[in-house]
Design a protein around this motif. Structure first.
Motif, mmCIF file in Angstrom:
data_model
loop_
_atom_site.group_PDB
_atom_site.id
_atom_site.type_symbol
_atom_site.label_atom_id
_atom_site.label_comp_id
_atom_site.label_asym_id
_atom_site.label_seq_id
_atom_site.Cartn_x
_atom_site.Cartn_y
_atom_site.Cartn_z
ATOM 1 N N LEU A 14 -0.283 -7.447 2.175
ATOM 2 C CA LEU A 14 1.111 -7.844 2.420
ATOM 3 C C LEU A 14 1.483 -8.880 1.349
ATOM 4 C CD1 LEU A 14 1.025 -7.993 6.346
ATOM 5 C CD2 LEU A 14 1.492 -6.049 4.848
ATOM 6 N N ASP A 15 2.006 -10.051 1.749
ATOM 7 C CA ASP A 15 2.387 -11.047 0.745
ATOM 8 C C ASP A 15 1.177 -11.928 0.420
ATOM 9 O OD1 ASP A 15 3.707 -12.645 -1.005
ATOM 10 O OD2 ASP A 15 5.137 -13.461 0.438
ATOM 11 N N GLY A 16 0.369 -11.449 -0.490
ATOM 12 C CA GLY A 16 -0.826 -12.170 -0.923
ATOM 13 C C GLY A 16 -1.038 -11.919 -2.400
ATOM 14 N N CYS A 17 -2.107 -12.519 -2.928
ATOM 15 C CA CYS A 17 -2.320 -12.454 -4.384
ATOM 16 C C CYS A 17 -3.403 -11.465 -4.769
ATOM 17 C CB CYS A 17 -2.679 -13.839 -4.905
ATOM 18 S SG CYS A 17 -4.355 -14.334 -4.453
ATOM 19 N N SER A 18 -3.986 -10.791 -3.792
ATOM 20 C CA SER A 18 -5.116 -9.850 -3.928
ATOM 21 C C SER A 18 -6.458 -10.559 -3.983
ATOM 22 C CB SER A 18 -4.965 -8.883 -5.119
ATOM 23 O OG SER A 18 -5.473 -9.449 -6.304
ATOM 24 N N GLY A 19 -6.441 -11.891 -3.956
ATOM 25 C CA GLY A 19 -7.714 -12.621 -3.981
ATOM 26 C C GLY A 19 -8.592 -12.313 -2.781
ATOM 27 N N SER A 66 8.472 -9.817 4.239
ATOM 28 C CA SER A 66 9.610 -8.923 4.042
ATOM 29 C C SER A 66 9.701 -7.926 5.199
ATOM 30 C CB SER A 66 9.455 -8.146 2.727
ATOM 31 O OG SER A 66 8.387 -7.209 2.857
ATOM 32 N N ILE A 67 10.809 -7.210 5.223
ATOM 33 C CA ILE A 67 10.969 -6.141 6.215
ATOM 34 C C ILE A 67 9.856 -5.101 6.048
ATOM 35 C CG2 ILE A 67 12.480 -4.227 6.917
ATOM 36 C CD1 ILE A 67 13.670 -6.808 7.732
ATOM 37 N N GLY A 68 9.493 -4.845 4.799
ATOM 38 C CA GLY A 68 8.419 -3.887 4.537
ATOM 39 C C GLY A 68 7.086 -4.356 5.097
ATOM 40 N N ASP A 69 6.788 -5.651 4.913
ATOM 41 C CA ASP A 69 5.546 -6.213 5.478
ATOM 42 C C ASP A 69 5.557 -6.083 6.996
ATOM 43 O OD1 ASP A 69 4.828 -7.074 2.912
ATOM 44 O OD2 ASP A 69 5.566 -9.120 3.245
ATOM 45 N N LEU A 72 4.972 -2.482 8.097
ATOM 46 C CA LEU A 72 3.585 -2.056 7.883
ATOM 47 C C LEU A 72 2.672 -2.732 8.905
ATOM 48 C CD1 LEU A 72 1.439 -0.495 6.382
ATOM 49 C CD2 LEU A 72 1.388 -2.288 4.639
ATOM 50 N N ALA A 73 2.901 -4.027 9.162
ATOM 51 C CA ALA A 73 2.077 -4.734 10.156
ATOM 52 C C ALA A 73 2.194 -4.059 11.523
ATOM 53 C CB ALA A 73 2.504 -6.196 10.236
ATOM 54 N N GLN A 74 3.400 -3.670 11.893
ATOM 55 C CA GLN A 74 3.598 -3.021 13.197
ATOM 56 C C GLN A 74 2.942 -1.643 13.234
ATOM 57 O OE1 GLN A 74 7.835 -3.491 13.206
ATOM 58 N NE2 GLN A 74 7.750 -5.412 14.378
ATOM 59 N N THR A 75 3.045 -0.922 12.122
ATOM 60 C CA THR A 75 2.384 0.388 12.045
ATOM 61 C C THR A 75 0.879 0.235 12.172
ATOM 62 O OG1 THR A 75 4.129 1.282 10.656
ATOM 63 C CG2 THR A 75 2.010 2.404 10.567
ATOM 64 N N ILE A 76 0.344 -0.716 11.426
ATOM 65 C CA ILE A 76 -1.109 -0.949 11.470
ATOM 66 C C ILE A 76 -1.536 -1.272 12.900
ATOM 67 C CG2 ILE A 76 -2.946 -2.521 10.728
ATOM 68 C CD1 ILE A 76 -1.425 -2.765 8.034
ATOM 69 N N ARG A 77 -0.795 -2.171 13.537
ATOM 70 C CA ARG A 77 -1.167 -2.571 14.908
ATOM 71 C C ARG A 77 -1.152 -1.368 15.855
ATOM 72 N NH1 ARG A 77 -4.352 -5.892 17.267
ATOM 73 N NH2 ARG A 77 -5.194 -3.790 17.444
ATOM 74 N N PRO A 128 12.048 -4.213 -0.481
ATOM 75 C CA PRO A 128 12.333 -4.579 0.914
ATOM 76 C C PRO A 128 12.938 -5.976 1.002
ATOM 77 C CG PRO A 128 10.031 -3.896 0.632
ATOM 78 C CD PRO A 128 10.614 -4.038 -0.731
ATOM 79 N N ALA A 129 13.910 -6.145 1.869
ATOM 80 C CA ALA A 129 14.562 -7.449 2.022
ATOM 81 C C ALA A 129 13.572 -8.481 2.542
ATOM 82 C CB ALA A 129 15.733 -7.307 2.988
ATOM 83 N N LEU A 130 13.722 -9.706 2.025
ATOM 84 C CA LEU A 130 12.871 -10.792 2.500
ATOM 85 C C LEU A 130 13.292 -11.211 3.900
ATOM 86 C CD1 LEU A 130 12.551 -13.201 -0.583
ATOM 87 C CD2 LEU A 130 10.807 -11.668 0.351
ATOM 88 N N LEU A 131 12.327 -11.592 4.726
ATOM 89 C CA LEU A 131 12.619 -12.233 6.008
ATOM 90 C C LEU A 131 13.032 -13.674 5.738
ATOM 91 C CD1 LEU A 131 9.497 -10.958 8.000
ATOM 92 C CD2 LEU A 131 11.819 -10.028 8.081
ATOM 93 N N ARG A 132 13.680 -14.282 6.700
ATOM 94 C CA ARG A 132 14.096 -15.677 6.524
ATOM 95 C C ARG A 132 12.906 -16.573 6.197
ATOM 96 N NH1 ARG A 132 14.525 -19.719 5.014
ATOM 97 N NH2 ARG A 132 15.718 -21.533 5.610
ATOM 98 N N HIS A 133 11.786 -16.333 6.903
ATOM 99 C CA HIS A 133 10.567 -17.093 6.646
ATOM 100 C C HIS A 133 9.384 -16.153 6.417
ATOM 101 C CE1 HIS A 133 12.665 -20.301 9.193
ATOM 102 N NE2 HIS A 133 12.579 -20.802 7.988
ATOM 103 N N ALA A 134 8.459 -16.581 5.583
ATOM 104 C CA ALA A 134 7.152 -15.915 5.516
ATOM 105 C C ALA A 134 6.329 -16.449 6.686
ATOM 106 C CB ALA A 134 6.471 -16.248 4.194
#
Ligand code: SF4
Length: 179
Positions: A14-19, A66-69, A72-77, A128-134
């Motif tokens: 999701l919103d990470g750096c791949s580390g 984001s909306i995309g994150d 995807l999180a909901q799909t994964i769950r 995908p649009a950003l959410l108000r907060h991460a």
């Protein structure tokens, strides 16, 4: 989780750096054992466009930004038995949350309008649009196991995966720390 059938493992970025994914690849000899016991069915390390059904374990890196994150999180769950938040960004929202004090519109204008050298425009096509907060993954979906760390220690990831493969409850005390 023992037996002949391979365990279906997914990873997501999701919103990470791949580390956090780099730490996953750093589990050394466990990778060999994983090949024997695990089928990697989704994630940036494999070429699978859709999240599959009936996944046993998912490791999710990054905050939900984001909306995309969020989708995807909901799909994964909905399709995964054991969902693991991998790393501080997934556990606490960490680095991505540094933008949370700035309204999204102001942030995007600063980056793409005021900060543009040429053709100032806020990208929307396929973005995908950003959410108000991460936010942390657990604010969006139920999380079963948290592996903190930035990045999380390969030993902690290895412990969690081998414990689950052996049908045991992971005990992370002493193996993880934030930051
Ligand atoms: S927890 Fe650290 S290593 Fe993992 S995605 Fe976030 S910043 Fe990168």
């Amino acid at each position: 989780m023992s037996g002949q059938t391979k365990v279906k493992l997914a990873t997501a970025w999701l919103d990470g750096c791949s580390g956090c994914h780099m730490s996953l690849l750093d589990v050394d000899e466990l990778l060999v054992a994983l090949v024997e016991r695990v089928e990697l069915v989704y994630g940036p390390l494999v070429d699978t466009p859709e999240y599959p059904e009936a996944v046993d374990v998912a490791l999710v890196e990054g905050a939900v930004s984001s909306i995309g994150d969020q989708k995807l999180a909901q799909t994964i769950r909905s399709k995964t038995r054991i969902l693991i938040s991998l790393g501080d960004c997934a556990v606490t929202s960490n680095v991505p949350s540094m933008r949370n004090t700035i309204p999204v519109k102001k942030l995007l204008e600063r980056l793409y309008i005021e900060g543009a050298d040429a053709a100032p425009a806020i990208p929307t096509d396929g973005v995908p649009a950003l959410l108000r907060h991460a936010v942390p993954l657990a604010e969006v979906v139920k999380v079963d196991i948290h592996i903190p760390g930035c990045p999380p220690a390969p030993g902690a990831i290895a412990h969690v995966l081998t414990s689950l493969l052996d049908g045991k409850k992971p005990e992370l005390a002493g193996l993880v720390k934030f930051g």
